[in-house]
Design an enzyme around this catalytic site. Sequence first.
Site, PDB file in Angstrom:
ATOM      1  CG  HIS A  39      63.896 -21.759 179.968  1.00 46.56           C
ATOM      2  ND1 HIS A  39      63.956 -22.674 179.042  1.00 46.56           N
ATOM      3  CD2 HIS A  39      62.890 -20.869 179.675  1.00 46.56           C
ATOM      4  CE1 HIS A  39      62.949 -22.522 178.240  1.00 46.56           C
ATOM      5  NE2 HIS A  39      62.176 -21.513 178.587  1.00 46.56           N
ATOM      6  CB  ILE A  40      65.656 -21.653 187.004  1.00 47.91           C
ATOM      7  CG1 ILE A  40      66.448 -20.508 186.504  1.00 47.91           C
ATOM      8  CG2 ILE A  40      65.871 -21.881 188.208  1.00 47.91           C
ATOM      9  CD1 ILE A  40      67.775 -20.616 186.535  1.00 47.91           C
ATOM     10  CB  SER A  72      33.812 -23.244 179.451  1.00 47.27           C
ATOM     11  OG  SER A  72      34.701 -22.219 179.483  1.00 47.27           O
ATOM     12  N   GLY A 127      46.194 -19.740 176.613  1.00 43.18           N
ATOM     13  CA  GLY A 127      47.401 -19.904 175.626  1.00 43.18           C
ATOM     14  C   GLY A 127      48.412 -18.947 175.615  1.00 43.18           C
ATOM     15  N   GLY A 129      50.508 -18.246 178.271  1.00 39.60           N
ATOM     16  CA  GLY A 129      51.419 -18.453 179.310  1.00 39.60           C
ATOM     17  C   GLY A 129      51.102 -18.130 180.794  1.00 39.60           C
ATOM     18  CG  LEU A 130      48.852 -15.166 181.722  1.00 39.54           C
ATOM     19  CD1 LEU A 130      47.875 -13.943 181.923  1.00 39.54           C
ATOM     20  CD2 LEU A 130      50.131 -14.458 182.415  1.00 39.54           C
ATOM     21  CB  SER A 131      49.312 -21.277 184.290  1.00 42.98           C
ATOM     22  OG  SER A 131      50.766 -21.593 184.027  1.00 42.98           O
ATOM     23  CD  GLU A 166      49.210 -28.882 181.791  1.00 44.10           C
ATOM     24  OE1 GLU A 166      49.108 -28.392 182.947  1.00 44.10           O
ATOM     25  OE2 GLU A 166      49.324 -27.852 180.663  1.00 44.10           O
ATOM     26  CG  ASP A 178      52.807 -23.741 185.028  1.00 43.48           C
ATOM     27  OD1 ASP A 178      53.807 -22.907 185.339  1.00 43.48           O
ATOM     28  OD2 ASP A 178      52.781 -24.049 183.813  1.00 43.48           O
TER      29      ASP A 178
HETATM   30  P1  ADP Z   1      48.073 -21.721 179.113  1.00 45.05           P
HETATM   31  O1  ADP Z   1      48.237 -22.625 180.066  1.00 45.05           O
HETATM   32  O2  ADP Z   1      49.375 -20.817 178.933  1.00 45.05           O
HETATM   33  O3  ADP Z   1      46.849 -20.830 179.339  1.00 45.05           O
HETATM   34  P2  ADP Z   1      47.641 -23.957 177.445  1.00 45.05           P
HETATM   35  O4  ADP Z   1      47.634 -23.989 175.896  1.00 45.05           O
HETATM   36  O5  ADP Z   1      48.664 -24.960 178.185  1.00 45.05           O
HETATM   37  O6  ADP Z   1      47.758 -22.486 177.596  1.00 45.05           O
HETATM   38  O7  ADP Z   1      46.136 -24.146 177.919  1.00 45.05           O
HETATM   39  C1  ADP Z   1      44.893 -23.521 177.276  1.00 45.05           C
HETATM   40  C2  ADP Z   1      43.793 -24.369 177.232  1.00 45.05           C
HETATM   41  O8  ADP Z   1      43.143 -24.682 178.494  1.00 45.05           O
HETATM   42  C3  ADP Z   1      42.997 -24.025 176.200  1.00 45.05           C
HETATM   43  O9  ADP Z   1      43.030 -24.202 174.961  1.00 45.05           O
HETATM   44  C4  ADP Z   1      41.555 -24.698 176.752  1.00 45.05           C
HETATM   45  O10 ADP Z   1      41.580 -26.051 176.176  1.00 45.05           O
HETATM   46  C5  ADP Z   1      42.001 -24.805 178.397  1.00 45.05           C
HETATM   47  N1  ADP Z   1      41.211 -23.616 178.924  1.00 45.05           N
HETATM   48  C6  ADP Z   1      41.654 -22.426 179.394  1.00 45.05           C
HETATM   49  N2  ADP Z   1      40.811 -21.520 180.096  1.00 45.05           N
HETATM   50  C7  ADP Z   1      39.681 -22.019 179.862  1.00 45.05           C
HETATM   51  C8  ADP Z   1      37.976 -21.860 180.140  1.00 45.05           C
HETATM   52  N3  ADP Z   1      37.778 -20.929 180.687  1.00 45.05           N
HETATM   53  N4  ADP Z   1      37.141 -22.916 179.691  1.00 45.05           N
HETATM   54  C9  ADP Z   1      37.494 -23.931 179.275  1.00 45.05           C
HETATM   55  N5  ADP Z   1      38.906 -24.346 178.887  1.00 45.05           N
HETATM   56  C10 ADP Z   1      39.840 -23.438 179.019  1.00 45.05           C
HETATM   57 MG    MG Z   2      49.431 -24.425 179.911  1.00 48.04          MG
END
Ligand code: ADP
Ligand code: MG
EC number: 2.7.1.6
Length: 388
Positions: A39-40, A72, A127, A129-131, A166, A178
């Site tokens: 948060h910086i 995917s 989902g 937080g590892l982007s 995004e 990120d």
């Molecule tokens: P984070 O960026 O923290 O992982 P987000 O909610 O911002 O979480 O993004 C996650 C979204 O990115 C997933 O719900 C999906 O829509 C997309 N995503 C992530 N990994 C994949 C993948 N391997 N194949 C297809 N879509 C993906």
């Molecule tokens: Mg994200």
Amino acid sequence: MIMLDTKQLKALFEREYGREPGEIHCFFAPGRVNLIGEHIDYNGGYVFPVAITLGIYSALRWRQDRLVRLKSTNMALEVALDLNRPLEYCERDGWGNYPKGMIQYLLAGGQKLQGCDILFSGNLPDGTGLSSSAAMLVLTGFMLKYASGKTTVDRPALARLSQKVENEFVKVNCGIMDQFAVAMGRRDCAILLNCQTLEYKYIPFVLGEYSLVIMNTNKKRELTESRYNQRRTEAEQALTLLRQGRSLDNLCQASLDDVARLAADDVLRRRARHAVTEQSRVLKAADLLEQGDITGFGRLMIESHASMKNDYEISGPELDAIVDHALATPGCIGARMTGGGFGGCAIALVETARLESFQAAVAAGYQKSTSRTAAFYVAGISDGVNPL
Ligand code: ADP
Ligand code: MG
């Protein structure tokens, strides 16, 4: 953790799309963790992310028509796009909106594209937080440019474009950290990055006898957006009050004496104190790592977690439990939550020789405290997006 080489990725691709003439281009984009400096970014300071060896692979083969097919191995939904028609965000297209948005912005920027078949395959939990979202966007942009023959991609520009997609197409209010880490990561280095000016410097992050362990609380980040916005507002309020006494560009520029002037409002005082102390920890961390002092860095991680828990209040029972169990386990020299907070992942520095007993002890302790099952990933420090 499944790592793929080009042969395996091409085999996956041909299983999905069949064997046909035409080269299959293969790529990898890393996920990221922020080592310290939470948060910086919006307070004008430096963050300190690394790209990690967990990420998303992709393979592409050009088609002779204007159809783009997206699959995917991690998602059931398959998406098809017609490049002759306008590409708009569409709920029904789910994860496909990430590549779709990038394609739309590349076309709008004047890039010529023909149809193609694309397969993604990730070993990065989404989902948490590892982007993974930034990895998807940067990967799609890099792949489409590189496979079109532009083998020198402007990486900072790609990071900015990915953030724009995004923000505007997927409508997630995120900063640049990120996308920048995914595009610009460097093996065995952390990136000291000012998110406002995009000034950056690589700092060696050599772990020696330690490993970087990512600990997933498996607690979904809930209400993250409203609480994130609340913190931003509080930080702005603190800055407004401090500016009544002296001129300040941002909250990270304030001193602890400035912070003391906020005594009348304990919440704002603590929010400001986090920004100021966290920023000084980031700069100290960069200094220590340049000197190869990994245990000193571990101590800063512990202080950082306490500041996020007590002053900025962005942790939560699950993140606190997993960090406490990690720190109580032999072999761990530092642990903290990472990312926006309220759930998601924490990181720990752990003696490599004790990884197994560490994971077993933290898993058991965390389960007992929270009735949840944690997941652990040992990550190396990776380059940014690249051809495989
Ligand atoms: P984070 O960026 O923290 O992982 P987000 O909610 O911002 O979480 O993004 C996650 C979204 O990115 C997933 O719900 C999906 O829509 C997309 N995503 C992530 N990994 C994949 C993948 N391997 N194949 C297809 N879509 C993906
Ligand atoms: Mg994200």
